[in-house]
Design a protein around this motif. Structure first.
Motif, PDB file in Angstrom:
ATOM      1  N   LEU A   1       0.837  -1.204   0.000  1.00  0.00           N
ATOM      2  CA  LEU A   1       0.000   0.000   0.000  1.00  0.00           C
ATOM      3  C   LEU A   1       0.873   1.256   0.000  1.00  0.00           C
ATOM      4  O   LEU A   1       0.566   2.245  -0.670  1.00  0.00           O
ATOM      5  CB  LEU A   1      -0.937  -0.009   1.215  1.00  0.00           C
ATOM      6  N   GLN A   2       1.979   1.187   0.723  1.00  0.00           N
ATOM      7  CA  GLN A   2       2.912   2.322   0.753  1.00  0.00           C
ATOM      8  C   GLN A   2       3.497   2.553  -0.643  1.00  0.00           C
ATOM      9  O   GLN A   2       3.591   3.678  -1.120  1.00  0.00           O
ATOM     10  CB  GLN A   2       4.031   2.007   1.768  1.00  0.00           C
ATOM     11  N   LYS A   3       3.854   1.451  -1.294  1.00  0.00           N
ATOM     12  CA  LYS A   3       4.428   1.544  -2.637  1.00  0.00           C
ATOM     13  C   LYS A   3       3.404   2.181  -3.593  1.00  0.00           C
ATOM     14  O   LYS A   3       3.735   3.049  -4.403  1.00  0.00           O
ATOM     15  CB  LYS A   3       4.805   0.133  -3.119  1.00  0.00           C
ATOM     16  N   ALA A   4       2.152   1.735  -3.450  1.00  0.00           N
ATOM     17  CA  ALA A   4       1.091   2.260  -4.316  1.00  0.00           C
ATOM     18  C   ALA A   4       0.953   3.768  -4.129  1.00  0.00           C
ATOM     19  O   ALA A   4       0.853   4.538  -5.090  1.00  0.00           O
ATOM     20  CB  ALA A   4      -0.227   1.575  -3.978  1.00  0.00           C
ATOM     21  N   LYS A   5       0.983   4.170  -2.887  1.00  0.00           N
ATOM     22  CA  LYS A   5       0.832   5.595  -2.574  1.00  0.00           C
ATOM     23  C   LYS A   5       1.989   6.391  -3.176  1.00  0.00           C
ATOM     24  O   LYS A   5       1.791   7.442  -3.779  1.00  0.00           O
ATOM     25  CB  LYS A   5       0.806   5.742  -1.052  1.00  0.00           C
ATOM     26  N   ASN A   6       3.199   5.840  -3.033  1.00  0.00           N
ATOM     27  CA  ASN A   6       4.384   6.541  -3.542  1.00  0.00           C
ATOM     28  C   ASN A   6       4.350   6.717  -5.051  1.00  0.00           C
ATOM     29  O   ASN A   6       4.903   7.675  -5.577  1.00  0.00           O
ATOM     30  CB  ASN A   6       5.670   5.794  -3.146  1.00  0.00           C
ATOM     31  N   CYS A   7       3.704   5.780  -5.742  1.00  0.00           N
ATOM     32  CA  CYS A   7       3.702   5.919  -7.211  1.00  0.00           C
ATOM     33  C   CYS A   7       2.462   6.701  -7.699  1.00  0.00           C
ATOM     34  O   CYS A   7       2.244   6.834  -8.892  1.00  0.00           O
ATOM     35  CB  CYS A   7       3.883   4.583  -7.912  1.00  0.00           C
ATOM     36  N   GLY A   8       1.666   7.221  -6.779  1.00  0.00           N
ATOM     37  CA  GLY A   8       0.583   8.125  -7.193  1.00  0.00           C
ATOM     38  C   GLY A   8      -0.777   7.481  -7.330  1.00  0.00           C
ATOM     39  O   GLY A   8      -1.725   8.120  -7.798  1.00  0.00           O
ATOM     40  N   LEU A   9      -0.874   6.204  -6.922  1.00  0.00           N
ATOM     41  CA  LEU A   9      -2.200   5.569  -6.941  1.00  0.00           C
ATOM     42  C   LEU A   9      -2.999   6.053  -5.728  1.00  0.00           C
ATOM     43  O   LEU A   9      -2.460   6.146  -4.626  1.00  0.00           O
ATOM     44  CB  LEU A   9      -2.051   4.042  -6.861  1.00  0.00           C
ATOM     45  N   LYS A  10      -4.257   6.362  -5.919  1.00  0.00           N
ATOM     46  CA  LYS A  10      -5.125   6.740  -4.803  1.00  0.00           C
ATOM     47  C   LYS A  10      -5.523   5.477  -4.044  1.00  0.00           C
ATOM     48  O   LYS A  10      -5.678   4.402  -4.658  1.00  0.00           O
ATOM     49  CB  LYS A  10      -6.392   7.418  -5.322  1.00  0.00           C
ATOM     50  N   LEU A  11      -5.742   5.606  -2.746  1.00  0.00           N
ATOM     51  CA  LEU A  11      -6.072   4.428  -1.920  1.00  0.00           C
ATOM     52  C   LEU A  11      -7.426   4.558  -1.242  1.00  0.00           C
ATOM     53  O   LEU A  11      -7.669   5.500  -0.495  1.00  0.00           O
ATOM     54  CB  LEU A  11      -5.041   4.268  -0.792  1.00  0.00           C
ATOM     55  N   SER A  12      -8.302   3.582  -1.514  1.00  0.00           N
ATOM     56  CA  SER A  12      -9.533   3.465  -0.756  1.00  0.00           C
ATOM     57  C   SER A  12      -9.460   2.139   0.007  1.00  0.00           C
ATOM     58  O   SER A  12      -9.398   1.073  -0.611  1.00  0.00           O
ATOM     59  CB  SER A  12     -10.738   3.473  -1.693  1.00  0.00           C
ATOM     60  N   LEU A  13      -9.432   2.213   1.331  1.00  0.00           N
ATOM     61  CA  LEU A  13      -9.246   0.993   2.126  1.00  0.00           C
ATOM     62  C   LEU A  13     -10.484   0.667   2.951  1.00  0.00           C
ATOM     63  O   LEU A  13     -11.017   1.545   3.634  1.00  0.00           O
ATOM     64  CB  LEU A  13      -8.060   1.167   3.088  1.00  0.00           C
ATOM     65  N   HIS A  14     -10.918  -0.599   2.906  1.00  0.00           N
ATOM     66  CA  HIS A  14     -11.940  -1.058   3.849  1.00  0.00           C
ATOM     67  C   HIS A  14     -11.283  -1.052   5.235  1.00  0.00           C
ATOM     68  O   HIS A  14     -10.273  -1.726   5.432  1.00  0.00           O
ATOM     69  CB  HIS A  14     -12.383  -2.481   3.517  1.00  0.00           C
ATOM     70  N   LEU A  15     -11.853  -0.302   6.148  1.00  0.00           N
ATOM     71  CA  LEU A  15     -11.300  -0.238   7.506  1.00  0.00           C
ATOM     72  C   LEU A  15     -12.390  -0.525   8.529  1.00  0.00           C
ATOM     73  O   LEU A  15     -13.516  -0.034   8.390  1.00  0.00           O
ATOM     74  CB  LEU A  15     -10.743   1.155   7.815  1.00  0.00           C
ATOM     75  N   SER A  16     -12.033  -1.304   9.561  1.00  0.00           N
ATOM     76  CA  SER A  16     -12.953  -1.577  10.682  1.00  0.00           C
ATOM     77  C   SER A  16     -14.365  -1.915  10.228  1.00  0.00           C
ATOM     78  O   SER A  16     -15.345  -1.361  10.719  1.00  0.00           O
ATOM     79  CB  SER A  16     -12.982  -0.383  11.650  1.00  0.00           C
ATOM     80  N   GLU A  17     -14.453  -2.855   9.293  1.00  0.00           N
ATOM     81  CA  GLU A  17     -15.776  -3.319   8.860  1.00  0.00           C
ATOM     82  C   GLU A  17     -16.343  -4.277   9.910  1.00  0.00           C
ATOM     83  O   GLU A  17     -17.551  -4.457  10.017  1.00  0.00           O
ATOM     84  CB  GLU A  17     -15.644  -4.005   7.490  1.00  0.00           C
ATOM     85  N   VAL A  18     -15.427  -4.901  10.660  1.00  0.00           N
ATOM     86  CA  VAL A  18     -15.825  -5.743  11.796  1.00  0.00           C
ATOM     87  C   VAL A  18     -15.107  -5.203  13.045  1.00  0.00           C
ATOM     88  O   VAL A  18     -14.114  -4.486  12.923  1.00  0.00           O
ATOM     89  CB  VAL A  18     -15.483  -7.245  11.554  1.00  0.00           C
ATOM     90  N   PRO A  19     -15.612  -5.554  14.256  1.00  0.00           N
ATOM     91  CA  PRO A  19     -15.096  -4.898  15.463  1.00  0.00           C
ATOM     92  C   PRO A  19     -13.633  -5.204  15.810  1.00  0.00           C
ATOM     93  O   PRO A  19     -12.989  -4.431  16.489  1.00  0.00           O
ATOM     94  CB  PRO A  19     -16.006  -5.439  16.573  1.00  0.00           C
ATOM     95  N   SER A  20     -13.113  -6.330  15.326  1.00  0.00           N
ATOM     96  CA  SER A  20     -11.799  -6.764  15.813  1.00  0.00           C
ATOM     97  C   SER A  20     -10.606  -6.097  15.126  1.00  0.00           C
ATOM     98  O   SER A  20      -9.472  -6.523  15.297  1.00  0.00           O
ATOM     99  CB  SER A  20     -11.695  -8.274  15.613  1.00  0.00           C
ATOM    100  N   GLN A  21     -10.834  -5.025  14.367  1.00  0.00           N
ATOM    101  CA  GLN A  21      -9.737  -4.528  13.527  1.00  0.00           C
ATOM    102  C   GLN A  21      -9.155  -3.191  13.977  1.00  0.00           C
ATOM    103  O   GLN A  21      -8.555  -2.485  13.163  1.00  0.00           O
ATOM    104  CB  GLN A  21     -10.257  -4.359  12.098  1.00  0.00           C
ATOM    105  N   LEU A  22      -9.310  -2.835  15.236  1.00  0.00           N
ATOM    106  CA  LEU A  22      -8.920  -1.489  15.655  1.00  0.00           C
ATOM    107  C   LEU A  22      -7.420  -1.232  15.493  1.00  0.00           C
ATOM    108  O   LEU A  22      -7.008  -0.172  15.018  1.00  0.00           O
ATOM    109  CB  LEU A  22      -9.359  -1.236  17.101  1.00  0.00           C
ATOM    110  N   GLU A  23      -6.616  -2.205  15.868  1.00  0.00           N
ATOM    111  CA  GLU A  23      -5.161  -2.038  15.786  1.00  0.00           C
ATOM    112  C   GLU A  23      -4.742  -1.891  14.314  1.00  0.00           C
ATOM    113  O   GLU A  23      -3.941  -1.038  13.949  1.00  0.00           O
ATOM    114  CB  GLU A  23      -4.510  -3.270  16.426  1.00  0.00           C
TER     115      GLU A  23
END
Ligand code: 6MZ
Length: 348
Positions: free
Chosen positions: A190-212
């Motif tokens: 994901l870092q590499k993608a960002k560095n080359c100019g790709l926009k990032l849409s990430l699924h985040l915390s769709e379920v409760p166990s993903q806070l970290e």
């Protein structure tokens, strides 16, 4: 979705759709065509869509995608599915669409990840040449369950297409079963993608166990968040997570029916839309998987309005403000804003 169930105001409302998975968006008529192409699979309709009033666990939803993937495994299928989905969004008043899909290789049909993306691009170009009134862009999806190596490979593919597709491929989506895999394994890609100019849409915390995981991925930071259901303290998240989202001003893609039917949100009135919207944080109403969840974007706007008591002016502003959250360049935003001015009713 029957037309007469949705008020004409919502149908005619010009809309921006930013969170739509291609294979989750396949409508009943298109599924019929796919089934007739592959009768030997013995797939029935009840296996590909969750009807009105029905619910499934998120795990069961992911089983549905597997069934659809069996039906969509050739270039010909992808071309038909993508063309139908684009035309359906256009017919529903969507003026700008960012479609996302996970490129798949199918050895038995000769489909490759590269030809998969090429075929989606072909569908976008065909619709454009037919004059369909919608601007469509593409996000290449990483399925989180496939791990580090595949994620890296997908970033490389997306980068190649970003450079060669005349602005049609804009970025990456991180999706897939949220209970499988860990974001830390995908961070370098994901870092590499960002560095080359790709926009990032990430699924985040769709379920409760993903806070970290969310905390770590928010430091990238992503350009948009899919769902973010459990980020807010009232949903079991934390103020620290909210602060990060606010600090980086990261828009949220919110999919009401998907979350209710997938049972991560108990009822519409509990949807986290209300917290983010009340804060004045960029919140974009989306469908997620209009085929699987038997909905469309007009209906989602109507549901948001009736559940949270939004006036028509407020709904208009909601659809208008989504323009600022698109990944296409400023010139496209200006064109869309002009379109909204041209289409605005004299009175609501
Ligand atoms: C996470 C989802 C999703 O890529 O084959 N997908 N990922 N959460 C969701 N909430 C319900 N809905 C869909 O479309 C289907 C794929 O999109 C992702 C999953 O990876 C699914 O296999 P494509 O076009």
């Amino acid at each position: 979705m029957m037309d007469n169930e949705v008020d004409v105001f919502y149908r005619e409302l010009p809309k921006v759709e930013l969170h739509a998975h291609l294979n989750g968006s396949v409508s009943c008529p298109t599924i019929e065509k796919l089934i007739s192409r592959k009768p030997h699979l013995n797939i029935g309709h009840g296996m590909t869509a969750i009807g009105k009033g029905q619910r499934r666990t998120l795990d069961e939803c992911f089983q549905v995608f597997k069934v659809i993937h069996q039906l969509v495994d050739t270039e010909e299928d992808i071309l038909m599915v993508a063309t139908d989905v684009i035309k359906e969004f256009a017919a529903d008043g969507v003026k700008y669409l960012e479609l996302r899909s996970t490129p798949r290789e199918e050895k038995h049909t000769g489909l490759t990840k590269k030809s998969y993306i090429e075929t989606v691009i072909k569908a976008i170009q065909q619709c454009k040449s037919e004059g369909v009134d919608i601007d469509v862009r593409f996000l290449v999806a990483i399925d989180r369950r496939n791990g580090t190596e595949v994620a890296m490979e997908t970033v490389k593919l997306a980068e190649d297409f970003m450079l060669s597709s005349d602005g049609l491929v804009l970025g990456l989506d991180l999706s897939g079963d949220p209970t499988v895999g860990h974001g830390k394994d995908l961070l370098p890609a994901l870092q590499k993608a960002k560095n080359c100019g790709l926009k990032l849409s990430l699924h985040l915390s769709e379920v409760p166990s993903q806070l970290e995981e969310s905390d770590m991925l928010l430091d990238l930071p992503p350009d948009r968040i899919g769902h973010g259901t459990f980020l807010h303290p009232t949903m079991g998240g934390s103020q620290g997570l909210v602060d990060k989202v606010v600090k980086h001003n990261i828009p949220l893609e919110l999919c009401l029916t998907s979350n209710v039917k997938g049972q991560t949100v108990a009822r519409y009135s509990d949807h986290h839309f209300k917290h983010w919207y009340q804060m004045g944080h960029p919140s974009v109403i989306c469908t997620d998987d209009k085929g699987v969840f038997s909905t469309d974007l007009s209906q989602e706007y109507q549901l948001a309005a009736s559940t949270f008591d939004l006036s028509r002016e407020a709904v208009w502003k909601l659809s208008h403000d989504a323009i600022d959250c698109i990944f296409a360049p400023d010139t496209v935003k200006q064109q869309l804003k002009q379109k909204w001015i041209d289409l605005k009713p004299q009175v609501f």
